[in-house]
Design a protein around this motif. Structure first.
Motif, PDB file in Angstrom:
ATOM      1  N   LEU A  20       0.811  -1.212   0.000  1.00 52.97           N
ATOM      2  CA  LEU A  20       0.000   0.000   0.000  1.00 52.97           C
ATOM      3  C   LEU A  20       0.848   1.267   0.000  1.00 52.97           C
ATOM      4  N   VAL A  21       2.166   1.128   0.170  1.00 52.96           N
ATOM      5  CA  VAL A  21       3.012   2.301   0.365  1.00 52.96           C
ATOM      6  C   VAL A  21       4.137   2.407  -0.665  1.00 52.96           C
ATOM      7  N   GLU A  22       4.912   1.340  -0.845  1.00 54.94           N
ATOM      8  CA  GLU A  22       6.080   1.441  -1.720  1.00 54.94           C
ATOM      9  C   GLU A  22       6.249   0.181  -2.559  1.00 54.94           C
ATOM     10  N   GLU A  23       7.061   0.308  -3.610  1.00 53.69           N
ATOM     11  CA  GLU A  23       7.235  -0.785  -4.557  1.00 53.69           C
ATOM     12  C   GLU A  23       7.944  -1.979  -3.930  1.00 53.69           C
ATOM     13  N   ILE A  24       7.444  -3.155  -4.263  1.00 54.44           N
ATOM     14  CA  ILE A  24       8.073  -4.410  -3.868  1.00 54.44           C
ATOM     15  C   ILE A  24       9.238  -4.647  -4.822  1.00 54.44           C
ATOM     16  N   GLU A  25      10.418  -4.932  -4.266  1.00 55.83           N
ATOM     17  CA  GLU A  25      11.585  -5.194  -5.095  1.00 55.83           C
ATOM     18  C   GLU A  25      11.837  -6.688  -5.268  1.00 55.83           C
ATOM     19  N   THR A  26      11.800  -7.432  -4.162  1.00 58.19           N
ATOM     20  CA  THR A  26      12.130  -8.857  -4.173  1.00 58.19           C
ATOM     21  C   THR A  26      11.214  -9.597  -3.215  1.00 58.19           C
ATOM     22  N   ILE A  27      10.857 -10.828  -3.573  1.00 56.14           N
ATOM     23  CA  ILE A  27      10.111 -11.706  -2.675  1.00 56.14           C
ATOM     24  C   ILE A  27      10.860 -13.029  -2.582  1.00 56.14           C
ATOM     25  N   LEU A  28      11.110 -13.455  -1.363  1.00 57.77           N
ATOM     26  CA  LEU A  28      11.782 -14.725  -1.100  1.00 57.77           C
ATOM     27  C   LEU A  28      10.811 -15.620  -0.332  1.00 57.77           C
ATOM     28  N   ILE A  29      10.620 -16.854  -0.808  1.00 62.11           N
ATOM     29  CA  ILE A  29       9.715 -17.800  -0.148  1.00 62.11           C
ATOM     30  C   ILE A  29      10.557 -18.885   0.523  1.00 62.11           C
ATOM     31  N   TYR A  30      10.354 -19.052   1.830  1.00 61.82           N
ATOM     32  CA  TYR A  30      11.084 -20.041   2.620  1.00 61.82           C
ATOM     33  C   TYR A  30      10.110 -21.039   3.231  1.00 61.82           C
ATOM     34  N   ASN A  31      10.595 -22.268   3.461  1.00 63.00           N
ATOM     35  CA  ASN A  31       9.813 -23.191   4.281  1.00 63.00           C
ATOM     36  C   ASN A  31      10.146 -22.919   5.744  1.00 63.00           C
ATOM     37  N   LEU A  32       9.519 -23.650   6.654  1.00 64.68           N
ATOM     38  CA  LEU A  32       9.692 -23.358   8.076  1.00 64.68           C
ATOM     39  C   LEU A  32      11.050 -23.773   8.617  1.00 64.68           C
ATOM     40  N   THR A  33      11.838 -24.520   7.838  1.00 61.36           N
ATOM     41  CA  THR A  33      13.202 -24.859   8.264  1.00 61.36           C
ATOM     42  C   THR A  33      14.216 -23.840   7.752  1.00 61.36           C
ATOM     43  N   GLY A  34      13.736 -22.838   7.002  1.00 59.23           N
ATOM     44  CA  GLY A  34      14.613 -21.777   6.538  1.00 59.23           C
ATOM     45  C   GLY A  34      15.231 -22.002   5.169  1.00 59.23           C
ATOM     46  N   THR A  35      14.768 -23.013   4.447  1.00 61.71           N
ATOM     47  CA  THR A  35      15.279 -23.289   3.107  1.00 61.71           C
ATOM     48  C   THR A  35      14.579 -22.389   2.090  1.00 61.71           C
ATOM     49  N   LEU A  36      15.368 -21.699   1.275  1.00 58.69           N
ATOM     50  CA  LEU A  36      14.824 -20.846   0.225  1.00 58.69           C
ATOM     51  C   LEU A  36      14.254 -21.726  -0.886  1.00 58.69           C
ATOM     52  N   LEU A  37      12.956 -21.561  -1.182  1.00 56.49           N
ATOM     53  CA  LEU A  37      12.284 -22.386  -2.178  1.00 56.49           C
ATOM     54  C   LEU A  37      11.986 -21.646  -3.472  1.00 56.49           C
ATOM     55  N   HIS A  38      11.790 -20.326  -3.381  1.00 53.13           N
ATOM     56  CA  HIS A  38      11.404 -19.551  -4.557  1.00 53.13           C
ATOM     57  C   HIS A  38      11.882 -18.117  -4.372  1.00 53.13           C
ATOM     58  N   GLN A  39      12.301 -17.494  -5.471  1.00 54.86           N
ATOM     59  CA  GLN A  39      12.802 -16.127  -5.416  1.00 54.86           C
ATOM     60  C   GLN A  39      12.321 -15.363  -6.638  1.00 54.86           C
ATOM     61  N   GLU A  40      11.744 -14.193  -6.401  1.00 59.52           N
ATOM     62  CA  GLU A  40      11.321 -13.278  -7.477  1.00 59.52           C
ATOM     63  C   GLU A  40      12.067 -11.973  -7.263  1.00 59.52           C
ATOM     64  N   GLU A  41      12.834 -11.539  -8.272  1.00 58.54           N
ATOM     65  CA  GLU A  41      13.603 -10.306  -8.158  1.00 58.54           C
ATOM     66  C   GLU A  41      13.152  -9.296  -9.200  1.00 58.54           C
ATOM     67  N   ASN A  42      13.566  -8.034  -8.995  1.00 60.90           N
ATOM     68  CA  ASN A  42      13.281  -6.946  -9.934  1.00 60.90           C
ATOM     69  C   ASN A  42      11.786  -6.806 -10.226  1.00 60.90           C
ATOM     70  N   ILE A  43      10.975  -6.905  -9.197  1.00 63.20           N
ATOM     71  CA  ILE A  43       9.522  -6.780  -9.348  1.00 63.20           C
ATOM     72  C   ILE A  43       9.156  -5.320  -9.591  1.00 63.20           C
ATOM     73  N   ASN A  44       9.597  -4.440  -8.690  1.00 60.78           N
ATOM     74  CA  ASN A  44       9.459  -2.985  -8.829  1.00 60.78           C
ATOM     75  C   ASN A  44       8.045  -2.524  -9.186  1.00 60.78           C
ATOM     76  N   THR A  45       7.088  -3.030  -8.443  1.00 64.86           N
ATOM     77  CA  THR A  45       5.698  -2.632  -8.602  1.00 64.86           C
ATOM     78  C   THR A  45       5.007  -2.714  -7.240  1.00 64.86           C
ATOM     79  N   LEU A  46       3.819  -2.142  -7.127  1.00 62.86           N
ATOM     80  CA  LEU A  46       3.086  -2.171  -5.860  1.00 62.86           C
ATOM     81  C   LEU A  46       2.375  -3.487  -5.619  1.00 62.86           C
ATOM     82  N   ASN A  47       2.120  -4.265  -6.687  1.00 59.89           N
ATOM     83  CA  ASN A  47       1.482  -5.558  -6.473  1.00 59.89           C
ATOM     84  C   ASN A  47       1.993  -6.567  -7.480  1.00 59.89           C
TER      85      ASN A  47
END
Length: 78
Positions: A20-47
């Motif tokens: 609602l305020v500023e552009e999303i740059e990156t989203i990182l998805i982790y499981n509950l053990t802390g393992t990175l499962l998915h990464q989206e970079e250079n999004i640069n948009t509000l949604n």
């Protein structure tokens, strides 16, 4: 502080993350053990839409990174 909206949550596949305020740059998805499962970079948009269909049912943590910092959001995949 950046206000985030995540829906639908719980989800069966696609999920919308909106800032609602500023552009999303990156989203990182982790499981509950802390393992990175998915990464989206250079999004640069509000949604953005993430397709989580490849992930098994469970609870995940999405770290949403913007210019001002990072927020963590819990996502439930059915």
């Amino acid at each position: 502080e950046n206000a985030l909206t995540v829906f639908p949550n719980p989800t069966t596949g696609q999920i919308q993350i909106q800032s609602l305020v500023e552009e999303i740059e990156t989203i990182l998805i982790y499981n509950l053990t802390g393992t990175l499962l998915h990464q989206e970079e250079n999004i640069n948009t509000l949604n953005t839409t993430l397709d989580l269909k490849i992930l098994p049912s469970g609870i995940y943590i999405a770290n949403v990174i913007s210019e001002k910092g990072m927020q963590s959001v819990r996502i439930i995949k059915k």
